[in-house]
Design a protein around this motif. Structure first.
Motif, PDB file in Angstrom:
ATOM      1  N   TYR A 261      20.909 -17.602  44.689  1.00 47.26           N
ATOM      2  CA  TYR A 261      20.284 -18.573  43.827  1.00 47.26           C
ATOM      3  C   TYR A 261      20.977 -19.487  43.114  1.00 47.26           C
ATOM      4  O   TYR A 261      21.873 -18.896  42.328  1.00 47.26           O
ATOM      5  CB  TYR A 261      19.092 -18.042  42.867  1.00 47.26           C
TER       6      TYR A 261
ATOM      7  N   ASN B 236      19.198 -20.557  47.826  1.00 47.27           N
ATOM      8  CA  ASN B 236      17.828 -21.376  47.198  1.00 47.27           C
ATOM      9  C   ASN B 236      18.324 -21.954  45.946  1.00 47.27           C
ATOM     10  O   ASN B 236      18.769 -21.531  44.941  1.00 47.27           O
ATOM     11  CB  ASN B 236      16.976 -20.231  46.597  1.00 47.27           C
TER      12      ASN B 236
ATOM     13  N   ARG C  21      10.858 -24.818  42.795  1.00 53.60           N
ATOM     14  CA  ARG C  21      12.151 -24.695  43.804  1.00 53.60           C
ATOM     15  C   ARG C  21      12.689 -26.200  44.340  1.00 53.60           C
ATOM     16  O   ARG C  21      11.506 -27.112  44.331  1.00 53.60           O
ATOM     17  CB  ARG C  21      11.336 -24.088  45.259  1.00 53.60           C
TER      18      ARG C  21
ATOM     19  N   ASP D  93      14.868 -24.602  49.583  1.00 54.51           N
ATOM     20  CA  ASP D  93      14.477 -23.174  50.143  1.00 54.51           C
ATOM     21  C   ASP D  93      15.585 -22.945  51.236  1.00 54.51           C
ATOM     22  O   ASP D  93      15.597 -23.589  52.346  1.00 54.51           O
ATOM     23  CB  ASP D  93      13.383 -22.762  50.528  1.00 54.51           C
TER      24      ASP D  93
ATOM     25  N   PRO E  14      14.534 -15.486  41.636  1.00 60.33           N
ATOM     26  CA  PRO E  14      15.480 -16.256  40.815  1.00 60.33           C
ATOM     27  C   PRO E  14      15.140 -15.852  39.361  1.00 60.33           C
ATOM     28  O   PRO E  14      16.051 -16.118  38.411  1.00 60.33           O
ATOM     29  CB  PRO E  14      14.985 -17.689  40.861  1.00 60.33           C
TER      30      PRO E  14
END
Lengths: 408, 408
Positions: free
Chosen positions: A311, A353, A364, A367, B175
């Motif tokens: 992430y 991500n 987000r 992705d 996350p």
């Protein structure tokens, strides 16, 4: 792996970084003093207008729909480039007036105009795109009260729609505009009531990428406007044909074939029905003018792994980029075009991500995207951020505040 | 016909109007001076806290998640009622500080805390719910620099989730937080690095209406916290068990059985694992505390028919009520509880579409809803507007500005 959308043309690489208007992303952030930052490019705006002028017949004017990006600097930049401005509230009217836009160039659409909004618009000489009988009555009464004839066009709810558009604004029952069959009576009664008759506004949809669909809709709009104008019997000083020109956001999206649209429109305009022979014509574009000219830059605050998934946590997020997060008008989330701005053009070496800083799984930005390896401090770019970004996102959500914005 | 969601209990009718806190809707609007208006009810807030205190074991504290409704008057009202405050940004910290909340009662979660946010929180003595190794390192370095030991808990990404929750915050790669298996090492290194160890934060999801799901998640949280605490070897001063208590928004939604949740939790707390015997316990609630205490009032600006369908066009919309419009975190749009506030309790005699004033088909408040006949000037109420309404909507969109807010 999920692909990201196509990065618009016109952006370059300087010293391994994304550059906008000749300046590196990190330089722009340093100038702004902070991230997140929306950067809008003058040269991209100019290029888009030039493409349109080249493709469209000279008789068809271009209006800018301020709602797409109401930043005063953007409105001011558009002022000499476009023919008119479309607004959706008295707030947008005030923005245009502050920038010095002549109210005679402005038209005002919106299904729920309050009395104070009607009054401000009538007093300024803005054209109202009237959405209902009730609104027409209110406008006439306000005009009487303040001693100024309202300039009124009628927004038509057509029985056809813009096929394949992201947002359908016509076809069947709608809160927008006046059903086509009721338009002639309403127009005559407004004219009889003292309105300055300004013509018709027919908006069929938005964000269409199919030239065929736009060509068909424009043909239908012209035919309908001609029929209505004949039935009204007072000419059509101006026909706003709506917009609908889309931009590619997602993998597989192909840009609109503007040349085909322009060629077909030129042919239509060369053979206009008699009823419209004297009419001024315009189209109304927002997203198509500014969407691809904007880039959203945010900074990687954390790089972390969870169960083997990487992430990149940024200081940006859906509070500035609601649509890019997939939470506005879309059912299935797809990735907007995005990149590591500070490693622009570098080879993608990992799947990551990219998320925002908000404490919600909705936040987000990209992705499962293939990106070059990025570290804390790198800048992330989300493209197609020029329209419906800064102004169409829940800025106050979680208290992080607004992004900076600059026009370069 | 599409049903609307269940109207929360605690609202009354006075003179044929919806009344909140003993005042008619029209009276409240007159006091505020305008619509749209969010009204939050002190008595509803008080009643909800009282229900929780009665149902939950005394040992379990209640934290208010400020993000649900950061209005200063609401924060101030909560101050004597709750045990702690959870914040998600330095913006929310500033709001709490302005209201006079003791920072020792505040904990700060969020996956993308900037350095300046960490510094503000450490300087104030707020507990950081640390979301990653990198954030932990940054916090220690900032603590060193400003000469103050950071108060740190670790936010755990558990391997289980809150079943049936609207927002899943745990289970698999996320996350948020630190994967459970990495927590002991990180905790020991933070403690060795000079942090004041504050314990664990385990948030598994939100907006669950199933008591069974919450009971199961709470059991799992306690077990995981005990295991981690043993592995860490420094006790767990405080365990924040997360929230997840949902409220009914939609037709068919049944309220959470709070008594069952409280009974099960009391049993768990009476038999806590040894590792947690000395731990303070709390749950963290936002929406459950304030959601049903808020009503959004907007005014009918136009009543129009299109192809036989009646539209009530209001001066409100998704710029204040994004979630109610169906555009935030939902795939299929359903109707929030809503009513004609100025004809409250009157018989439904027609099917209407209640829409906002924005020029987009996304701007819907109630589709095909059975309502008493309403005219221009009537007030529409959308319930369940106390959480994630005013602060989680794109206020600037189309330039209509923010709604008024009042606590009564």
């Amino acid at each position: 792996m999920k692909p990201v959308g196509p990065i618009p043309s016109g952006y370059e690489t300087i010293g391994g970084e994304l550059a906008i208007g000749g300046k590196r992303a990190s330089e722009l952030v340093a100038e702004a003093g902070r991230t997140p930052l929306f950067v809008y490019s003058r040269s991209q705006l100019d290029a888009r207008i030039a493409q349109l002028r080249a493709a469209l017949p000279a008789r068809v004017g271009i209006n800018y729909a301020v709602k797409a990006n109401p930043l005063p600097a953007v409105i001011a930049h558009m002022a000499p480039l476009v023919d008119g401005f479309d607004i959706a509230s008295s707030g947008e009217l005030a923005l245009c007036q502050a920038v010095g836009i002549d109210p005679a160039r402005i038209s005002f659409a919106g299904p729920g105009k309050r009395d104070d909004e009607l009054e401000a618009a009538i007093a300024a000489g803005v054209t109202l795109n009237c959405e209902s009988e009730g609104e027409g009555r209110r406008a006439l009464a306000i005009g009487d009260r303040i001693g100024k004839a309202p300039r009124i066009a009628i927004r038509v709810n057509p029985s056809f729609e813009l096929k394949g558009s992201g947002m359908k604004m016509g076809g069947g029952a709608k809160p927008f505009g006046v059903d086509a069959d009721k338009v002639p009576d309403l127009a005559r009664s407004l004219i009889a009531g003292g309105a300055e008759w300004r013509g018709l506004h027919i908006f069929t949809g938005s964000q269409a990428l199919s030239a065929d669909a736009i060509i068909e809709a424009q043909g239908n709009v012209i035919d309908l406007a001609a029929q209505l104008t004949e039935a009204i019997g007072h000419g059509c000083p101006k026909l706003n044909m709506g917009g609908g020109f889309g931009i590619p956001y997602f993998p597989g999206d192909e840009p609109l074939d503007l040349v085909r649209v322009g060629t077909a429109l030129a042919d239509r305009v060369a053979h206009l029905p008699d009823a419209l022979a004297q009419s001024a014509l315009c189209i109304e574009l927002g997203r198509y003018l500014v969407g691809e000219a904007g880039v959203y830059l945010c900074r990687v605050i954390d790089r972390k792994e969870s169960h083997g998934v990487v992430y990149l946590v940024t200081d940006g997020g859906l509070h500035h980029q609601l649509a890019a997060s997939g939470n506005f008008g879309t059912v299935v989330r797809r990735n907007y075009p995005s990149a590591i701005a500070t490693r622009y053009g570098a080879e993608a070496t990992e799947e990551v991500n990219i998320v925002g800083c908000l404490c919600t799984p909705l936040d987000r930005l990209a992705d499962n995207a293939a990106m070059p390896h990025a570290e804390v401090g790198d800048l992330v770019a989300v493209f197609c951020a020029g329209a419906y970004g800064a102004s169409a996102s829940p800025t106050a959500f979680l208290g992080h505040g607004a992004a900076a914005e600059m026009l370069v």
